[in-house]
Design a protein around this motif. Structure first.
Motif, short mmCIF file in Angstrom:
data_model
loop_
_atom_site.label_atom_id
_atom_site.label_comp_id
_atom_site.label_asym_id
_atom_site.label_seq_id
_atom_site.Cartn_x
_atom_site.Cartn_y
_atom_site.Cartn_z
N SER A 187 0.84 -1.20 0.00
CA SER A 187 0.00 0.00 0.00
C SER A 187 0.87 1.25 0.00
O SER A 187 2.07 1.20 0.33
N ALA A 188 0.27 2.36 -0.33
CA ALA A 188 1.02 3.62 -0.40
C ALA A 188 1.60 3.98 0.96
O ALA A 188 2.73 4.50 1.05
N MET A 189 0.88 3.68 2.01
CA MET A 189 1.35 4.03 3.34
C MET A 189 2.59 3.22 3.73
O MET A 189 3.57 3.76 4.26
N VAL A 190 2.55 1.92 3.48
CA VAL A 190 3.69 1.07 3.81
C VAL A 190 4.88 1.41 2.91
O VAL A 190 6.03 1.45 3.38
N ASN A 191 4.63 1.68 1.65
CA ASN A 191 5.72 2.09 0.76
C ASN A 191 6.35 3.39 1.23
O ASN A 191 7.58 3.57 1.15
N PHE A 192 5.52 4.31 1.74
CA PHE A 192 6.05 5.57 2.26
C PHE A 192 6.97 5.33 3.45
O PHE A 192 8.00 6.00 3.59
N GLY A 193 6.62 4.36 4.28
CA GLY A 193 7.42 4.10 5.48
C GLY A 193 8.63 3.22 5.24
O GLY A 193 9.51 3.15 6.12
N GLN A 194 8.72 2.57 4.08
CA GLN A 194 9.81 1.62 3.88
C GLN A 194 10.62 1.83 2.60
O GLN A 194 11.82 1.50 2.58
N LEU A 195 10.00 2.36 1.55
CA LEU A 195 10.65 2.32 0.25
C LEU A 195 10.79 3.67 -0.45
O LEU A 195 11.74 3.87 -1.22
N ALA A 330 3.48 2.66 9.59
CA ALA A 330 3.91 2.58 8.19
C ALA A 330 5.29 1.93 8.07
O ALA A 330 5.54 1.14 7.16
N ARG A 331 6.17 2.28 9.00
CA ARG A 331 7.53 1.73 8.98
C ARG A 331 7.53 0.22 9.24
O ARG A 331 8.28 -0.54 8.62
N LEU A 332 6.68 -0.23 10.17
CA LEU A 332 6.66 -1.65 10.56
C LEU A 332 5.61 -2.45 9.81
O LEU A 332 5.55 -3.67 9.96
N ALA A 333 4.77 -1.77 9.03
CA ALA A 333 3.68 -2.40 8.28
C ALA A 333 2.72 -3.14 9.19
O ALA A 333 2.10 -4.13 8.80
N SER A 334 2.56 -2.65 10.41
CA SER A 334 1.62 -3.28 11.35
C SER A 334 1.34 -2.34 12.51
O SER A 334 2.12 -1.42 12.78
N ALA A 335 0.22 -2.59 13.16
CA ALA A 335 -0.11 -1.91 14.43
C ALA A 335 -0.18 -3.01 15.48
O ALA A 335 -1.02 -3.91 15.38
N SER A 336 0.68 -2.94 16.47
CA SER A 336 0.76 -4.03 17.45
C SER A 336 0.87 -3.47 18.86
O SER A 336 1.01 -2.26 19.07
N GLN A 337 0.81 -4.38 19.82
CA GLN A 337 0.92 -4.00 21.23
C GLN A 337 2.30 -3.46 21.56
O GLN A 337 2.47 -2.78 22.58
N GLN A 338 3.28 -3.75 20.74
CA GLN A 338 4.65 -3.29 21.00
C GLN A 338 4.87 -1.85 20.57
O GLN A 338 5.86 -1.23 20.96
#
Length: 421
Positions: A187-195, A330-338
């Protein structure tokens, strides 16, 4: 005597004298700059010098031990890692300038990340609306802290510590039993955070802008001071500073472009730093924040709406914390408890202080967040390349933070003794 000199009435001797006078003027300008710098240091006005010296030492040590540290692609990863916590640290600067603190920024970033996962992925809400909801939630929480401080007199240390626990519980509740929500990869958001990287030409263009802004704003300030019959710095000194900044930025961009380039995420962070620096230094609100941080009662008697300054500052702090959580997801491609747990709070607060923002209030800069987070992430990145444990990273970061506070305290005492507090 040649024809040109005979027409202008200038002899070779007078031309030589003119060139010599020009060199003398340049030398005097440089000497004045050095003298002014020495006077400021003696008076406790250290600026960014301690953090820059510390950064040079850290980079030199890690490069000597492992040359991979300064490779372009490793520095690109370093910039990615700086962006998420750096945005949170930018909000911390807002409250530290008031002499206050927000201990809940890590948990607020976790809630911001969780809201993205729940609203966008689970509920199908449009991504811009999900991001907006996270930012609004941050602003509301920050405003509540400020109202507790101004209406009930609750110390910000207590209210934000309570908020840390409450927001952590809210984050766990939002994420549910699974405890993690994966964002759509690609997705655009994950690409923004990683690529996503800036085009080379755009990054070089952006690197020129700080120097241009320094010249434009410096000349405007100089004109205003001249109109008020106040002393002004030399134009030559201003041009030298702008030239040095431009050359350094262009060299850095050129080196990063040898690898993957400049991340758009870091570009967003840098843009926010520039905007907040303008707000802190060139707006009435920014001057009011400095005044309230220096002496709230004096600011109130001067006609400043102190309660409004508290509300807006805490709201901005929590807003930036929520935005940091959005960028983290976006950087981790997830929303988690961590998300937002661990050392996020430590790094966000430490970055602002290490970068030069005073814990005593009244002094600080948006650039503190940028420089401070680069220091912290450099330590983390360098130790990771050396396969060192996280325990050593915590100890070194703690020592650097202690040194920064000691330097700030000594500088404050020096300013008091010189009547510049």
């Amino acid at each position: 005597m040649n024809k040109e000199n005979s027409m202008t009435g200038q002899t070779p001797e007078t031309g030589l004298l003119d060139r010599r006078d020009t060199r003398v003027k340049h030398a005097n300008n440089i000497a004045e700059m050095i003298g002014a710098l020495v006077d400021r240091i003696k008076a406790g006005d250290l600026g960014f010098m301690p953090v820059i010296v510390g950064l040079i030492v850290i980079w030199t040590v890690f490069t000597a031990i492992n040359p991979l540290f300064v490779t372009p692609n490793n520095l690109v990863n370093l910039l990615f890692d700086c962006s998420t916590v750096g945005v949170i640290s930018l909000g911390i600067v807002c409250v530290l300038k008031l002499g206050e603190i927000d201990l809940s920024v890590g948990s607020m970033s976790g809630v911001g990340s969780a809201l993205i996962g729940v609203l966008w992925v689970n509920q199908g809400v449009a991504l811009p609306l999900a991001i907006l909801a996270a930012l609004v939630a941050g602003m509301v929480i920050g405003a509540v802290y400020a109202l507790l401080r101004t209406r009930l007199g609750m110390p910000s240390f207590v209210s934000t510590l309570s908020g840390l626990l409450a927001l952590l519980g809210l984050q766990l509740y939002l994420l549910g039993a699974t405890g993690s929500i994966n964002l759509p990869y690609g997705s655009a958001m994950v690409n923004f955070g990683q690529l996503m990287m800036m085009p080379d030409w755009l990054s070089h263009l952006v690197a020129v802008l700080p120097g241009i802004c320094m010249v434009v704003m410096g000349m405007r300030t100089r004109t205003q001071r001249q109109a008020a019959n106040l002393s002004t710095g030399s134009v030559g000194g201003l041009m030298i500073k702008a030239l040095v900044v431009t050359v350094l930025f262009e060299a850095a961009i050129f080196y990063l472009n040898l690898g993957r380039g400049v991340p758009w995420m870091f570009g967003l962070f840098a843009m926010l730093v520039v905007v907040m620096n303008y707000v802190f230094t060139r707006t009435r609100w920014g001057r009011s924040v400095k005044a309230v941080g220096g002496n709230a009662e004096a600011a109130r008697r001067a006609g400043i709406n102190v309660n409004f300054i508290y509300v807006t500052s805490f709201a901005l702090c929590s807003l930036f914390a929520a935005l940091g959580g959005v960028l983290s997801s976006a950087r981790l491609a997830s929303a988690s408890q961590q998300a937002g747990t661990g050392d996020v709070n430590l790094n966000a607060i430490a970055a602002a202080v290490i970068g030069g923002t005073s814990l005593f209030g009244g002094r600080g800069s948006a650039w503190s967040a940028l420089l401070g987070i680069i220091v912290i992430q450099s330590i983390s990145n360098g130790l990771t390349l050396l396969n060192m444990s996280s325990s050593l990273r915590y100890m070194i970061t703690g020592c650097v933070l202690a040194i920064a506070v000691i330097v700030d305290s000594l500088a404050r005492q020096s300013r008091v003794s010189h009547g510049r507090a």
